[in-house]
Design an enzyme around this catalytic site. Structure first.
Site, PDB file in Angstrom:
ATOM      1  CG  ASP A  14      42.116  37.238  48.513  1.00 42.15           C
ATOM      2  OD1 ASP A  14      41.016  36.656  48.447  1.00 42.15           O
ATOM      3  OD2 ASP A  14      43.214  36.647  48.444  1.00 42.15           O
ATOM      4  CG  ASP A  16      41.692  31.498  51.550  1.00 43.23           C
ATOM      5  OD1 ASP A  16      41.940  30.533  52.280  1.00 43.23           O
ATOM      6  OD2 ASP A  16      40.579  32.057  51.512  1.00 43.23           O
ATOM      7  CG  ASP A 180      46.519  35.743  46.667  1.00 38.96           C
ATOM      8  OD1 ASP A 180      45.346  36.147  46.809  1.00 38.96           O
ATOM      9  OD2 ASP A 180      46.813  34.552  46.509  1.00 38.96           O
TER      10      ASP A 180
END
Length: 235
Positions: A14, A16, A180
């Site tokens: 991922d 961001d 995240d």
């Protein structure tokens, strides 16, 4: 290397909240849109909790929060118009205050040296990816790059991850998803990937451990071979 990487041939990242802390620049663009409408700024702390489902959803959450007191929720047309303005503001400065997380650059370099393919799968619009990756010298680190508008469906749907596996010719059972948020974990599980979550990113204010990833780390540096040190510029 870390047990999460045992027998892994493809690592999907991922962006961001995983590789970069982009919330400050996202918040600047969000607050510019709100200011144009005479609404109070959201600020970076709120934006951190709203990131993860693409920029349109980010803007929708910001407008919903800003107009809650008035009792007049934003219409779909309002959100669309505000999102169009957001894209202009963010596109003008996508990485003025964005930082690369500790261990991110070193991990990508280490994986490349080990012959492990890397892919980027993010819900951020694809148009924003080249300047951000170039800013941090990551443009050549990914065999496949998938933005939130590259395919018909984005995370938490597994399609973007399966697309990365197909493009690299690597079976999902030899792939690892690193993210995240619960959306990253859900996408990884649905795609048949092993999953690893970082604790420092954006997960709507919820502990990412609650999503039951296969592995959890506090920094990407934990995935580096034992004894390897970070370069002085790591941030």
């Amino acid at each position: 290397m870390h047990p999460a990487l045992d027998h892994i041939a493809l690592v999907v990242f991922d962006l961001d909240g995983t590789l970069i802390d982009s919330a400050p620049d996202l918040a600047t663009a969000v607050d510019a849109v709100l200011g144009e409408r005479g609404l109070p700024p959201a600020g970076v702390d709120k934006v951190r909790d709203w990131v993860g489902n693409g920029t349109h959803k980010l803007v929708e959450r910001a407008l919903t929060d800003a107009t809650r007191a008035s009792g007049e929720p934003a219409s779909e047309a309002d959100v669309d118009a505000a999102h169009a303005r957001f894209l202009i503001h963010y596109g003008a400065a996508p990485c003025e205050r964005t930082l690369l997380y500790e261990g991110a650059g070193e991990l990508l370099e280490t994986l490349s040296a080990a012959g492990i393919a890397c892919a980027l799968v993010t819900n951020k619009p694809a148009a924003f990816l080249p300047p951000i990756l170039e800013r941090f010298g990551l443009g050549d680190r990914f065999a496949v790059t998938v933005g939130g508008d590259t395919l018909a469906r984005k995370k938490p749907h597994p399609d973007p991850l399966l697309h990365a596996a197909e493009r690299t010719g690597i079976s999902p059972d030899r792939a690892l998803m690193i993210g995240d948020s619960r959306h990253d974990v859900a996408a990884g599980k649905a795609a048949g990937f092993r999953t690893l979550a970082v604790t420092y990113g954006y997960n709507h204010g919820e502990p990412v451990r609650d999503s039951a990833p296969d592995h959890v780390v506090d920094t990407l540096a934990e995935l580096l071979p034992q004894g390897e040190t970070l370069s002085p510029h790591a941030t």
